[in-house]
Design an enzyme around this catalytic site. Structure first.
Site: not given
Ligand code: AZA
Length: 296
Positions: A11, A59-60, A161, A178, A229-230, A256, A258
């Site tokens: 479910k 699933t109920d 960057f 930035r 970011v890395q 990222n 931008h």
């Protein structure tokens, strides 16, 4: 000749909200809202291949079981509740060998009224969610992953960057200042637990792990003089692994988001780039997507 190569069913989107009265102060209430997925694996092949429903736990019933166990057990930390729920299915049905529980915990944050946190009123302060994944085996073993998703953050400076490959495909300009923005998706895996009691005994680690990971993510994002970011992502992973000894590995997926500078010099030489940049154009797509898993 074809055969059933893999099967798992259950479910999805089981929703519940639980109110817990504080044992020390009956007027103080706590609320927990979850969206849960339950999936089961086991000897269920004939349901697919022979139209035979004999082995099917509906699933109920999985939805009903989730509600009943939420009433009978604490639902926090969600890692423990996921373990309780997953263990129930493999213990109750001999032919079910593994259960997979995914919990999304939605934010309800207690808010202040007249300078004091209110006893029973909460605010949805953002789309961020807490995530738990539990894989429970019939021998009792429990594999847990915890996480944060959709935590949207932005810093207006402190991100550079440059130094990347410059070739005939490159138009991106190097920058030492930035905007940096991302929607954090972080996951950390715990060492395996032998059984439900072992997972229950780690309840405090799960709560601390979540608070620490969130705080480390937010602090590192803010204070790191980001080269990319890395590089920022890796620092977050390193610090989480240093803080939580029972965590085996940490993964992040950071889009990222931008925000591009807008050159307005065509208008009466209005300066709005580099050190004069103030009005930016948010971009929806395409976007960078930086991912990594860091292990011990
Ligand atoms: N990492 C970043 O932090 N920013 C970028 C990248 C990247 O790999 N590519 N374009 N902009």
């Amino acid at each position: 000749m074809v055969h059933l190569a893999a099967s798992r069913y259950g479910k999805d989107n089981i929703r519940l909200l639980k109110v817990e009265r504080d044992p020390e102060n009956p007027k103080l209430q706590h609320v927990y809202e979850f969206t849960i997925t339950v999936l089961l694996e086991g000897d269920i092949e004939v349901a697919y291949t022979k139209a035979d429903n004999t082995p099917v736990v509906t699933t109920d019933s999985m939805k009903n079981t989730t509600h009943i166990l939420a009433k009978q057990n604490p639902v926090t930390p969600p890692e423990v509740f996921a373990s309780v729920l997953g263990t129930h299915f493999v213990n109750t049905y001999n032919h079910i060998h593994k259960s997979f529980i995914h919990i999304i915990q939605h934010r309800w944050t207690r808010y202040e009224v007249d300078g004091k946190l209110h006893d029973h009123s909460f605010i949805r302060d953002g789309a961020e969610v807490r995530i738990v994944d539990a894989e429970v085996h019939e021998d009792g073993k429990i594999l847990l992953k915890s996480g944060i998703a959709d935590l949207l953050v932005l810093k207006s400076t402190g991100s550079a960057f440059y130094g990347y490959i410059q070739d005939e495909y490159t138009t991106l300009k190097e920058t030492n200042d930035r905007i940096m923005s991302t929607s954090v998706d972080a996951t950390w895996s715990w060492k395996p637990y032998d059984n439900l009691d072992a997972a229950k005994a780690a309840a405090d680690s799960f709560q601390d792990g979540y608070q620490n990971a969130r705080q480390i993510t937010l602090k590192t994002f803010a204070v790191d003089d980001s080269a990319s970011v890395q590089a920022t992502l890796y620092k977050m992973c390193e610090e989480i692994l240093e803080t939580a000894k029972d965590v085996q590995d940490v993964s992040y997926a950071l889009p990222n988001k931008h925000y591009f500078e807008i050159d307005l010099s065509w208008f009466h030489d209005l300066q709005n780039t580099g050190k004069d940049a103030q009005v930016y154009a948010p971009q929806s797509n395409p976007n960078g997507l930086i991912t990594a898993k860091v292990s011990r």
